[in-house]
Each structure stands twice: as C-alpha cells, then as structure tokens.
Motif scaffolding. Structure first.
Motif, PDB file in Angstrom:
ATOM      1  N   SER A 276       0.850  -1.197   0.000  1.00 21.55           N
ATOM      2  CA  SER A 276       0.000   0.000   0.000  1.00 21.55           C
ATOM      3  C   SER A 276       0.885   1.247   0.000  1.00 21.55           C
ATOM      4  N   LYS A 277       0.262   2.360  -0.321  1.00 20.20           N
ATOM      5  CA  LYS A 277       0.983   3.637  -0.272  1.00 20.20           C
ATOM      6  C   LYS A 277       1.423   3.918   1.169  1.00 20.20           C
ATOM      7  N   GLU A 278       0.600   3.522   2.118  1.00 17.18           N
ATOM      8  CA  GLU A 278       0.941   3.736   3.530  1.00 17.18           C
ATOM      9  C   GLU A 278       2.184   2.936   3.921  1.00 17.18           C
ATOM     10  N   ALA A 279       2.268   1.694   3.447  1.00 16.93           N
ATOM     11  CA  ALA A 279       3.455   0.869   3.733  1.00 16.93           C
ATOM     12  C   ALA A 279       4.692   1.495   3.122  1.00 16.93           C
ATOM     13  N   PHE A 280       4.558   2.039   1.921  1.00 18.49           N
ATOM     14  CA  PHE A 280       5.657   2.730   1.249  1.00 18.49           C
ATOM     15  C   PHE A 280       6.103   3.940   2.071  1.00 18.49           C
ATOM     16  N   GLU A 281       5.157   4.779   2.452  1.00 17.08           N
ATOM     17  CA  GLU A 281       5.487   5.981   3.217  1.00 17.08           C
ATOM     18  C   GLU A 281       6.074   5.633   4.582  1.00 17.08           C
ATOM     19  N   GLN A 282       5.575   4.568   5.205  1.00 21.60           N
ATOM     20  CA  GLN A 282       6.115   4.132   6.495  1.00 21.60           C
ATOM     21  C   GLN A 282       7.571   3.684   6.349  1.00 21.60           C
ATOM     22  N   SER A 283       7.870   2.951   5.293  1.00 27.72           N
ATOM     23  CA  SER A 283       9.237   2.495   5.066  1.00 27.72           C
ATOM     24  C   SER A 283      10.180   3.685   4.877  1.00 27.72           C
ATOM     25  N   LEU A 284       9.742   4.677   4.103  1.00 30.52           N
ATOM     26  CA  LEU A 284      10.558   5.884   3.912  1.00 30.52           C
ATOM     27  C   LEU A 284      10.850   6.550   5.256  1.00 30.52           C
ATOM     28  N   GLN A 285       9.809   6.663   6.089  1.00 32.60           N
ATOM     29  CA  GLN A 285       9.995   7.298   7.389  1.00 32.60           C
ATOM     30  C   GLN A 285      10.913   6.484   8.286  1.00 32.60           C
ATOM     31  N   LEU A 286      10.804   5.174   8.223  1.00 29.80           N
ATOM     32  CA  LEU A 286      11.662   4.333   9.049  1.00 29.80           C
ATOM     33  C   LEU A 286      13.136   4.435   8.630  1.00 29.80           C
ATOM     34  N   VAL A 287      13.401   4.611   7.340  1.00 26.89           N
ATOM     35  CA  VAL A 287      14.787   4.852   6.910  1.00 26.89           C
ATOM     36  C   VAL A 287      15.273   6.166   7.506  1.00 26.89           C
ATOM     37  N   ARG A 288      14.462   7.207   7.398  1.00 29.20           N
ATOM     38  CA  ARG A 288      14.839   8.503   7.991  1.00 29.20           C
ATOM     39  C   ARG A 288      15.051   8.375   9.500  1.00 29.20           C
ATOM     40  N   ASP A 289      14.157   7.643  10.173  1.00 26.50           N
ATOM     41  CA  ASP A 289      14.273   7.459  11.618  1.00 26.50           C
ATOM     42  C   ASP A 289      15.577   6.744  11.971  1.00 26.50           C
ATOM     43  N   GLY A 290      15.953   5.754  11.172  1.00 28.34           N
ATOM     44  CA  GLY A 290      17.203   5.037  11.417  1.00 28.34           C
ATOM     45  C   GLY A 290      18.418   5.934  11.265  1.00 28.34           C
ATOM     46  N   ILE A 291      18.401   6.784  10.257  1.00 26.42           N
ATOM     47  CA  ILE A 291      19.497   7.742  10.072  1.00 26.42           C
ATOM     48  C   ILE A 291      19.559   8.673  11.274  1.00 26.42           C
ATOM     49  N   ASN A 292      18.392   9.133  11.737  1.00 22.98           N
ATOM     50  CA  ASN A 292      18.350  10.003  12.923  1.00 22.98           C
ATOM     51  C   ASN A 292      18.843   9.279  14.172  1.00 22.98           C
ATOM     52  N   GLU A 293      18.495   8.007  14.295  1.00 24.16           N
ATOM     53  CA  GLU A 293      18.942   7.242  15.460  1.00 24.16           C
ATOM     54  C   GLU A 293      20.464   7.093  15.461  1.00 24.16           C
ATOM     55  N   MET A 294      21.048   6.817  14.307  1.00 22.04           N
ATOM     56  CA  MET A 294      22.508   6.740  14.249  1.00 22.04           C
ATOM     57  C   MET A 294      23.117   8.105  14.521  1.00 22.04           C
ATOM     58  N   ARG A 295      22.483   9.163  14.043  1.00 20.70           N
ATOM     59  CA  ARG A 295      22.961  10.523  14.317  1.00 20.70           C
ATOM     60  C   ARG A 295      23.024  10.745  15.832  1.00 20.70           C
ATOM     61  N   GLU A 296      21.977  10.343  16.544  1.00 20.03           N
ATOM     62  CA  GLU A 296      21.937  10.522  17.993  1.00 20.03           C
ATOM     63  C   GLU A 296      23.043   9.719  18.684  1.00 20.03           C
ATOM     64  N   LEU A 297      23.278   8.490  18.228  1.00 23.40           N
ATOM     65  CA  LEU A 297      24.351   7.680  18.807  1.00 23.40           C
ATOM     66  C   LEU A 297      25.710   8.335  18.597  1.00 23.40           C
TER      67      LEU A 297
END
Length: 157
Positions: free
Chosen positions: A88-109
């Motif tokens: 679904s489009k929602e699954a697509f958008e969620q995956s995009l956000q999760l990639v961004r969230d992962g980059i942010n999480e590594m940034r915080e570390l």
C-alpha cells in the motif's frame, strides 16, 4: 585551509549525505508510489526492494549497536523484502519514514558524547560505533546510487 571539524561532525556529514553522495531524501524526492514497484530490464531490484533493504540493513546495524544480545539475521533472505512492491501507499510511506528514523537514530548515537566512537562493543568481534556508522554510510550510498540509476532509466530523475 585546515578543517576544524571534529570526527563526530565529519561522520555526520557523511551519514546525512552532505558531501559527494546524494542523500536519501534527495533520491526519493518526487518518487511516485507507482514507480517504486517497476522492475527495469537488466536491474535486479525495484526501488521498493532497495528502500526496504536499506531499512532492514540499517535497523540490523542499529540493533547490533544497542543490543549486547544481538543475533544475526539470515543472509540474504532476511535482508530483502519478499515482495517487489509495497502492499500500500501507507506501507511505502512508512518504510521511507523508518529509513529517515534510522538515520536520525545513528545521528543521535554519534552525537552522544558518552559514546566512544572507537571503543569496541563488548559483543561482536571488534566492531566500533565508528565502524557501524560508516557501514550505514557506505551501504546507504551504494543503494541510493542504485535508486538514482533506476529513476534515470525510468526518466524520472
């Protein structure tokens, strides 16, 4: 001119794609839901498969960094999505956000001054936070380049 940037700042610049590589958000800007599931002749993966692979690998690296009881995923099966396009489009958008969230999480570390970038984790076989951050930088850059290539072949870059 001599750089006065510290290693954390330099590492963040690489993670965020602020130097020679296209950043994740640049690569997906204007990407449509329809485009992500198109398989281009001669290219082994769809854009969806690449985005999900980035997300899964990034999540795995972050889990290794945080969890002393980390267990390896099964390569290659658990590192790639089963489907060539999102459900679904929602699954697509969620995956995009999760990639961004992962980059942010590594940034915080990276930015946490209590984290020694060069100290090997107590688990693993010598990996450091610096090495794991560079693994994300390198891995993401490689697959983001593939996304850009597919977009060029689709005429949407």
């Amino acid at each position: 001119m001599k750089s006065k940037k510290d290693i954390r700042t330099l590492l963040l610049e690489q993670l965020e794609g602020r130097n020679t590589h296209v950043a994740f958000d640049q690569a997906i800007q204007g990407l449509t839901f329809k485009q992500v599931g198109i398989r281009v002749e001669g290219i082994p993966h769809t854009i969806w498969e690449l985005i999900e692979h980035i997300r899964i690998a990034q999540d795995d690296i972050l889990e290794f960094c945080k969890n002393p009881d980390y267990e390896d995923l099964d390569w290659p099966d658990e590192y790639w999505p089963a489907e060539s396009k999102p459900e679904s489009k929602e699954a697509f958008e969620q995956s995009l956000q999760l990639v961004r969230d992962g980059i942010n999480e590594m940034r915080e570390l990276i930015m946490d001054p209590t984290n020694n970038l060069q100290r090997p984790f107590d688990h693993g076989d010598g990996q450091t936070l610096f090495r794991e951050a560079m693994l994300i930088v390198d891995h993401n850059a490689y697959h983001i380049g593939q996304i850009v290539l597919i977009r060029r072949l689709l005429g949407s870059w």
